[in-house]
Design an enzyme around this catalytic site. Structure first.
Site, short mmCIF file in Angstrom:
data_model
loop_
_atom_site.label_atom_id
_atom_site.label_comp_id
_atom_site.label_asym_id
_atom_site.label_seq_id
_atom_site.Cartn_x
_atom_site.Cartn_y
_atom_site.Cartn_z
N ARG A 154 0.88 -1.19 0.00
CA ARG A 154 0.00 0.00 0.00
C ARG A 154 0.91 1.22 0.00
O ARG A 154 1.65 1.46 0.97
CB ARG A 154 -0.93 0.00 1.21
CG ARG A 154 -1.70 1.30 1.34
CD ARG A 154 -2.90 1.20 2.27
NE ARG A 154 -3.99 0.46 1.68
CZ ARG A 154 -5.25 0.52 2.08
NH1 ARG A 154 -5.58 1.30 3.10
NH2 ARG A 154 -6.19 -0.17 1.50
N CYS B 127 -16.54 1.43 -0.68
CA CYS B 127 -15.38 0.61 -0.30
C CYS B 127 -15.08 0.69 1.19
O CYS B 127 -14.43 -0.20 1.73
CB CYS B 127 -14.17 1.05 -1.11
SG CYS B 127 -13.79 2.80 -0.96
N ASP C 112 -17.21 6.83 -3.02
CA ASP C 112 -16.03 6.73 -2.17
C ASP C 112 -15.81 8.13 -1.58
O ASP C 112 -16.45 9.11 -2.01
CB ASP C 112 -14.82 6.29 -3.03
CG ASP C 112 -13.54 6.10 -2.22
OD1 ASP C 112 -13.61 6.01 -0.97
OD2 ASP C 112 -12.45 6.07 -2.83
N ARG D 73 -13.98 -8.92 1.06
CA ARG D 73 -12.55 -8.67 0.87
C ARG D 73 -11.75 -9.91 1.31
O ARG D 73 -10.80 -10.30 0.66
CB ARG D 73 -12.09 -7.44 1.69
CG ARG D 73 -12.69 -6.09 1.28
CD ARG D 73 -12.26 -5.65 -0.11
NE ARG D 73 -10.82 -5.59 -0.27
CZ ARG D 73 -10.04 -4.57 0.09
NH1 ARG D 73 -10.57 -3.49 0.64
NH2 ARG D 73 -8.73 -4.60 -0.11
N GLN E 2 -9.83 -4.17 -4.16
CA GLN E 2 -11.13 -3.61 -3.79
C GLN E 2 -12.12 -3.84 -4.93
O GLN E 2 -13.23 -4.35 -4.72
CB GLN E 2 -10.99 -2.12 -3.51
CG GLN E 2 -12.30 -1.44 -3.15
CD GLN E 2 -12.84 -1.90 -1.81
OE1 GLN E 2 -12.13 -1.85 -0.82
NE2 GLN E 2 -14.07 -2.36 -1.77
N HIS F 279 -6.86 0.53 -6.97
CA HIS F 279 -7.16 -0.31 -5.80
C HIS F 279 -7.79 -1.61 -6.33
O HIS F 279 -8.98 -1.87 -6.15
CB HIS F 279 -8.13 0.44 -4.88
CG HIS F 279 -8.19 -0.10 -3.49
ND1 HIS F 279 -7.42 -1.15 -3.04
CD2 HIS F 279 -8.95 0.27 -2.42
CE1 HIS F 279 -7.70 -1.40 -1.77
NE2 HIS F 279 -8.62 -0.55 -1.37
#
Ligand code: CP
Ligand code: NVA
Length: 305
Positions: free
Chosen positions: A101, A261, A221, A289, A131, A128
């Site tokens: 990340r 998300c 988001d 996830r 995701q 991402h």
């Protein structure tokens, strides 16, 4: 050896394969089974930014699969104590897979360039992918065949939006994005979509109502992503008309799902009534996830399920 830096790195068939592994592992998981497909395998998590879902779902997923994880945060000195290239050359001898990340997407491409093990993008400023895969998997659980439906995204044309656009193209969903001027996809990314995901049908608009009309799901988001905190006051003004609230959801067909998300900035991009309402699948989305990370890990490390 494969990397997963963007959704466009995957073919449609590979996404199908990851989803098939995921479905199998999720079914077994709900029956209390944990298939040790990756015994002795090591995953390193290298994180420059905070995380709940990505970190814990990868760690828990690797434990379920019989492997282990090592978390490396700021104290590891990634990019400061030594170069990204040296870090990659060394860490990839200890680990089978690195989940990164990072603030800059270039850091992920550099890490992948110098690593001798698989690298998975756990979020950068540009993408991402894990995701988006979990989001598409969640949608599939709800509506079955994805082809021909429209996913509407309302808000910032950010990392999450970009990965969703790529993912929609790969699975045959149409993608409608409503973003204010200056926060839409840039021309470079539009060119990338044309070249890498030519099958994508995309509507770009500044009008949230136009985007959600006919959508099977509405996604949003945060207006201010990690690393953009200095811009948050300005962004609150720019995005004021882009809140997903009951009024906007009423413009979508009945039964349209709501996705996010997470983490959410409640009262900004989404109201409590929508995120906690009957159309919201955000909790299941976050739960998935775990299952999709396991599908990704098993696929990228070549485990036989
Ligand atoms: N959605 C997501 O990636 O959450 P985290 O930032 O908590 O990992
Ligand atoms: N766009 C957000 C997503 C967080 C999961 C960010 O980059 O902070």
């Amino acid at each position: 050896m494969r990397n997963l830096l963007t959704v466009a790195d995957l073919s449609s068939a590979e996404i199908d394969r990851i989803f098939a592994i995921t479905e199998d592992l999720k079914t077994k998981y709900t029956q209390g089974r944990r298939d040790a497909l990756l015994p002795g395998r090591v995953m390193a998590l290298l994180f420059e930014k905070p995380s709940l879902r990505t970190r814990v779902s990868f760690e828990a997923g690797m434990t379920n699969l019989g492997g282990s994880s090592i978390f490396l945060g700021q104290e590891a000195g990634f990019g400061s104590r030594e170069s990204v290239a040296d870090f990659a050359r060394v860490l990839s001898q200890y680990a089978d897979v690195i989940v990164l990340r990072a603030f800059k997407h270039e850091t992920a491409t550099e890490l992948a360039k110098y690593s001798t093990c698989a690298v998975i993008n756990g979020l950068t400023d540009a993408a991402h992918p894990c995701q988006a895969l979990a989001d598409l998997y969640t949608l599939k659980e709800h509506i079955g065949r994805l082809k021909g439906h429209t996913l509407a995204y309302v808000g910032d044309g950010n990392n999450v939006a970009r990965s969703l656009a790529e993912g929609c193209g790969r699975v045959g969903l149409k993608f409608a994005i409503a973003a204010p001027k200056g926060y839409q996809f840039d021309n470079e990314f539009r060119m990338h979509l044309k070249q890498e995901v030519p099958q994508l049908e995309m509507l770009e608009t500044t009008d949230p109502a136009e985007a959600v009309r006919g959508a099977v799901a509405v996604y949003t988001d945060v207006w201010t992503s990690m690393g953009q905190e200095k811009e948050s006051a300005e962004r609150r003004k720019v995005f004021a008309d882009y809140q997903v609230n009951e009024k906007l959801m009423a413009k979508a067909p009945e039964g349209t799902l709501f996705l996010h998300c997470l983490p959410a900035h409640r009262g900004e991009e989404v109201t409590d009534a929508v995120i906690d309402g009957p159309q919201s699948v955000v909790v299941q989305q976050a739960g998935n996830r775990l299952h999709v990370q396991k599908g990704v890990l098993a696929w990228i490390l070549g485990a036989q399920s």
